[in-house]
Structure formats: C-alpha cells, structure tokens
Scaffold this active site. Sequence first.
Site, PDB file in Angstrom:
ATOM      1  N   CYS A   1       0.643  -1.231   0.004  1.00 54.30           N
ATOM      2  CA  CYS A   1      -0.007   0.033  -0.010  1.00 54.30           C
ATOM      3  C   CYS A   1       0.669   1.248  -0.018  1.00 54.30           C
ATOM      4  O   CYS A   1       2.192   1.396  -0.520  1.00 54.30           O
ATOM      5  CB  CYS A   1      -0.967  -0.254   1.265  1.00 54.30           C
ATOM      6  SG  CYS A   1      -0.397   0.143   2.828  1.00 54.30           S
TER       7      CYS A   1
ATOM      8  N   ASP B   1      -8.829   3.671   1.236  1.00 59.93           N
ATOM      9  CA  ASP B   1      -7.882   4.061   2.358  1.00 59.93           C
ATOM     10  C   ASP B   1      -8.423   4.777   3.347  1.00 59.93           C
ATOM     11  O   ASP B   1      -8.947   5.570   3.382  1.00 59.93           O
ATOM     12  CB  ASP B   1      -6.833   4.964   1.622  1.00 59.93           C
ATOM     13  CG  ASP B   1      -5.610   5.247   2.329  1.00 59.93           C
ATOM     14  OD1 ASP B   1      -5.468   4.867   3.682  1.00 59.93           O
ATOM     15  OD2 ASP B   1      -4.730   6.249   2.013  1.00 59.93           O
TER      16      ASP B   1
ATOM     17  N   ARG C   1      -3.515  -0.579   5.429  1.00 57.99           N
ATOM     18  CA  ARG C   1      -4.167  -1.541   4.680  1.00 57.99           C
ATOM     19  C   ARG C   1      -3.295  -2.589   4.463  1.00 57.99           C
ATOM     20  O   ARG C   1      -3.758  -3.964   4.802  1.00 57.99           O
ATOM     21  CB  ARG C   1      -4.520  -1.152   3.452  1.00 57.99           C
ATOM     22  CG  ARG C   1      -5.757  -0.008   3.444  1.00 57.99           C
ATOM     23  CD  ARG C   1      -5.986   0.764   1.991  1.00 57.99           C
ATOM     24  NE  ARG C   1      -4.800   1.751   1.830  1.00 57.99           N
ATOM     25  CZ  ARG C   1      -4.745   2.509   0.621  1.00 57.99           C
ATOM     26  NH1 ARG C   1      -5.674   2.225  -0.358  1.00 57.99           N
ATOM     27  NH2 ARG C   1      -3.719   3.148   0.720  1.00 57.99           N
TER      28      ARG C   1
END
Length: 201
Positions: free
Chosen positions: A7, A170, A13
């Site tokens: 990420c 996100d 994440r």
Amino acid sequence: MKLLIVCTGNTCRSPMAEALVRKRLPQVEVQSAGIFAHDGSPASHQAVTVMEEAGVLFAHQSKPVTRERVEWADLILTMTEQHKQLLLEQYPHAAEKLHTLPEYASQEAAAAWKSLQEAYADLETKRVRFASSFSGDPNTLQREFMHAHQHEIAHIQELEASMPAADIMDPFGRSIEVYRTTLKELEFYVDKLAEKIHNEK
C-alpha cells in the site's frame, strides 16, 4: 508461495491484509510494504483496534518496497490500481506477478476487467479501421465514428458502470468506522484469495 502486499505507507491496509493472510493462509509466506513507507513506523492505532476487535492480534513496523522484496515475491498484490501502476513503472520486469488484490482474488472482478479490456480493444480496432477509410473532414471523424458505433460505446459505458471496485479504500486519518469498513473489504478479498489458492492446488 511468497506473497508481498503493498500500500502507500504500510501502516494501515497492507499490514491489516498481511495479518489476515497469516491467519487464513498459514502455508503462505507473506510480507507487506509501502511505496512511500519509512522503516519502523508502527501500525496506526485504529488499525490495531479494529484488528483486535476481529480477533487478529499483530505487531507491525512499516517497511518500504525494495528491489529485494520485489524479487523475493512470487506474487505482489497492491491495494489500488495506482499502487500497481507505480510499481510497474519502477519494476517493469515484475509485471507478470503484479496485480491489485481485488482483481487477482475475485474471479468476478477479473472477468469484468477482461470483458472491459476486450471491449476497449475491439472499439480501438474499429476506430483505426474507420479512420483509415474515412475521406471526409478530419474534424468530423470523431463525431461520425461515435455515431456509427454508439451501441458499442454504450456497452462499454455499461461495463464501466458495473465494474467492481478496483481499489481497497484508504482509511488513513479517518474515523474508526472507516477502518472497520476497510477491514470488511480486506476480509472479503482475503477469503476470495484463500479460495483461489486452495482451488489451484
């Protein structure tokens, strides 16, 4: 299998996904990293909280994407299409093993992307053929082409509208509820990933 999950900063994440893969697929070697990550940052407090709520405890320190990690991995899964494109620019030799998590894990998503790419390619072939045989004013070429192929264009627009999300949301800097939503997304795709890996054995 050696799996690298990527990420942006490797604090939300990708470490959440890494922990889920460790729990769901203990036979897979997994690491996570961030394209703009620094070494040694802890996972975000909200990420730790929602993972504990889900019964997944994890200690994490961020790591950047490096050539060594890219070479190590058999498969690289990114959280977004933009992450994938950035890695493709930097490591073009890794293209065959580089995918977003949704497109790789979900057969439905992969099939939808394939249909859309085929429709784009078909329309482009027709556009080239149309342009080569068009003898009118070049300024009217686009308008005439769109009129002649309005059904194909409408079909592409329908495919685009029905596409599953290519990106994992996100949650960075947002509420705990957003983190819970992101975790649900990750759980869904990690379950799909586990099914795919089991079926390929």
